[in-house]
Design an enzyme around this catalytic site. Structure first.
Site, PDB file in Angstrom:
ATOM      1  N   GLY A 152       1.989   2.183  10.860  1.00  0.00           N
ATOM      2  CA  GLY A 152       2.960   3.265  10.741  1.00  0.00           C
ATOM      3  C   GLY A 152       3.624   3.633  12.052  1.00  0.00           C
ATOM      4  N   ASN A 195       0.874  -1.174   0.000  1.00  0.00           N
ATOM      5  CA  ASN A 195       0.000   0.000   0.000  1.00  0.00           C
ATOM      6  C   ASN A 195       0.914   1.227   0.000  1.00  0.00           C
ATOM      7  OD1 ASN A 195      -1.764   2.057   0.544  1.00  0.00           O
ATOM      8  ND2 ASN A 195      -2.308   1.364   2.612  1.00  0.00           N
ATOM      9  N   TRP A 196       1.061   1.817  -1.169  1.00  0.00           N
ATOM     10  CA  TRP A 196       2.021   2.926  -1.299  1.00  0.00           C
ATOM     11  C   TRP A 196       1.483   4.229  -0.722  1.00  0.00           C
ATOM     12  CZ3 TRP A 196       4.329   2.196  -6.968  1.00  0.00           C
ATOM     13  CH2 TRP A 196       4.999   0.970  -7.013  1.00  0.00           C
ATOM     14  N   LYS A 197       0.216   4.254  -0.358  1.00  0.00           N
ATOM     15  CA  LYS A 197      -0.411   5.456   0.218  1.00  0.00           C
ATOM     16  C   LYS A 197      -0.123   6.685  -0.664  1.00  0.00           C
ATOM     17  CE  LYS A 197      -0.240   3.310   4.737  1.00  0.00           C
ATOM     18  NZ  LYS A 197      -0.247   3.452   6.181  1.00  0.00           N
ATOM     19  N   SER A 219       2.925  -2.279  10.479  1.00  0.00           N
ATOM     20  CA  SER A 219       4.361  -2.388  10.766  1.00  0.00           C
ATOM     21  C   SER A 219       4.906  -3.786  10.488  1.00  0.00           C
ATOM     22  CB  SER A 219       4.666  -1.942  12.197  1.00  0.00           C
ATOM     23  OG  SER A 219       4.291  -0.581  12.376  1.00  0.00           O
ATOM     24  N   HIS A 275      -9.601   1.254   4.458  1.00  0.00           N
ATOM     25  CA  HIS A 275      -8.362   1.426   5.229  1.00  0.00           C
ATOM     26  C   HIS A 275      -8.626   2.384   6.396  1.00  0.00           C
ATOM     27  CE1 HIS A 275      -4.332   2.688   6.313  1.00  0.00           C
ATOM     28  NE2 HIS A 275      -3.924   1.555   5.781  1.00  0.00           N
ATOM     29  N   GLU A 318      -5.884  -4.911  10.288  1.00  0.00           N
ATOM     30  CA  GLU A 318      -4.871  -3.899  10.542  1.00  0.00           C
ATOM     31  C   GLU A 318      -5.208  -3.173  11.841  1.00  0.00           C
ATOM     32  OE1 GLU A 318      -2.728  -2.756   6.653  1.00  0.00           O
ATOM     33  OE2 GLU A 318      -4.411  -1.419   6.916  1.00  0.00           O
ATOM     34  N   GLY A 346       2.674  -1.116   4.399  1.00  0.00           N
ATOM     35  CA  GLY A 346       2.764   0.309   4.124  1.00  0.00           C
ATOM     36  C   GLY A 346       4.209   0.734   3.963  1.00  0.00           C
ATOM     37  N   GLY A 347       4.814   1.213   5.045  1.00  0.00           N
ATOM     38  CA  GLY A 347       6.163   1.785   4.978  1.00  0.00           C
ATOM     39  C   GLY A 347       7.182   0.891   4.288  1.00  0.00           C
ATOM     40  N   GLU A 401      -7.083   4.809   7.494  1.00  0.00           N
ATOM     41  CA  GLU A 401      -6.890   6.242   7.190  1.00  0.00           C
ATOM     42  C   GLU A 401      -8.105   6.812   6.459  1.00  0.00           C
ATOM     43  OE1 GLU A 401      -3.056   5.686   5.328  1.00  0.00           O
ATOM     44  OE2 GLU A 401      -2.262   5.104   7.290  1.00  0.00           O
TER      45      GLU A 401
HETATM   46  P1  PGA Z   1       2.526   0.176   7.806  1.00  0.00           P
HETATM   47  O1  PGA Z   1       1.111   0.438   7.082  1.00  0.00           O
HETATM   48  O2  PGA Z   1       3.070  -1.119   7.236  1.00  0.00           O
HETATM   49  O3  PGA Z   1       3.357   1.371   7.449  1.00  0.00           O
HETATM   50  O4  PGA Z   1       2.239   0.070   9.259  1.00  0.00           O
HETATM   51  C1  PGA Z   1       0.221  -0.616   6.809  1.00  0.00           C
HETATM   52  C2  PGA Z   1      -1.035  -0.060   6.177  1.00  0.00           C
HETATM   53  O5  PGA Z   1      -1.441   1.046   6.534  1.00  0.00           O
HETATM   54  O6  PGA Z   1      -1.653  -0.705   5.308  1.00  0.00           O
END
Ligand code: PGA
Length: 255
Positions: A175, A9-11, A214, A97, A169, A235-236, A99
């Site tokens: 994050g 997930n490149w956000k 994470s 998600h 999640e 994500g990251g 967010e």
């Molecule tokens: P993260 O994000 O791996 O940076 O914790 C995961 C996500 O939001 O899908």
């Protein structure tokens, strides 16, 4: 046997150029011995989908989007529909998600409507669920997750996850560098599978439930090694090809 899946997930990250570079690196390194065992998916921002699709250059790496509207077309400024995403070769769409839920007002009901639209367009929703730290500390983890899943059952029926993926999640792990322990994650994943099984046992046994929050190269194997954890939503660590590919390798090693 469920095929593991690792989705990046490149956000809201990267330029057109850097997205193409990242996709090219992943496509060049994701050899058949990996992609035959793991579904490897990248989810760039929508405006980069066309360029990323070209950069994947026929590699077995699949394309996903980060959201889709509930409507097919019409006066819905700012939305992108699932069929439009399909035109760019998207096979997966992340829905709900945390967010989207916490920053952009997506509700259980609107997420379920988006989920339905994605499935109706023939794409696979990656439906995200998860509790906040307050929810967890109050002992409400499964009540929250169940209400998020229930919205899909309400809108799509008992087999609403028949052609879907679920991503668990925990919001407190996204994050933050705080990963759920493999045991904490496994417990919730098993409960999710049981909730789906109560509606439709076949769907539940085939359902891929990804962990997100994470996940990194050094904890991926322990998480994905658990019986109900079928991969990761990353994500990251998905923004560095070496880290992302290391997670894909960890999933392939368990397949
Ligand atoms: P993260 O994000 O791996 O940076 O914790 C995961 C996500 O939001 O899908």
């Amino acid at each position: 046997m469920r095929t593991p899946m690792v989705a990046g997930n490149w956000k809201l990250n990267g330029s057109r150029e850097s997205a193409v570079a990242l996709a090219s690196e992943i496509a060049a390194s994701a050899q058949d011995d990996m992609t035959s065992k793991v579904d490897v998916v990248v989810c760039p921002v929508s405006v980069h989908l066309g360029d990323v699709s070209t950069a994947l250059n026929g590699a077995a790496v699949k394309l996903g989007a980060q959201n889709a509207g509930a409507e097919e077309e019409g006066a819905f400024t700012g939305e992108v529909s699932a069929s439009m995403l399909a035109e760019y070769g998207c096979e997966y769409v992340i829905i709900g998600h945390s967010e989207r839920r916490s920053l952009f007002g997506d509700t259980n009901a609107s997420c379920a409507a988006r989920h339905k639209a994605v499935a109706a367009a023939g794409l696979t929703p990656v439906f995200c669920v998860g509790e906040t730290l307050d929810d967890r500390e109050a002992g409400n983890t499964m009540a929250v997750v169940e209400s998020q899943l229930q919205a899909v059952f309400d809108v799509c029926g008992d087999n609403g996850f028949a052609s879907a993926v679920v991503a668990y999640e925990p919001v407190w792990a996204i994050g933050t560098g705080k990963t759920a322990t493999p045991e904490q994650a496994q417990e919730v994943h098993a409960n999710i599978r049981e909730l789906v099984a109560a509606r439709d046992p076949q769907t539940a046994s085939a359902l891929r439930i990804l962990y997100g929050g994470s996940m990194k190269p050094d904890n991926a194997a322990d998480l994905i090694g658990k019986p109900d954890i079928d991969g990761g939503l990353i994500g990251g660590a998905a923004l560095k090809s070496a880290d992302f590919l290391a997670i894909c390798q960890a999933a392939a090693a368990q397949a």
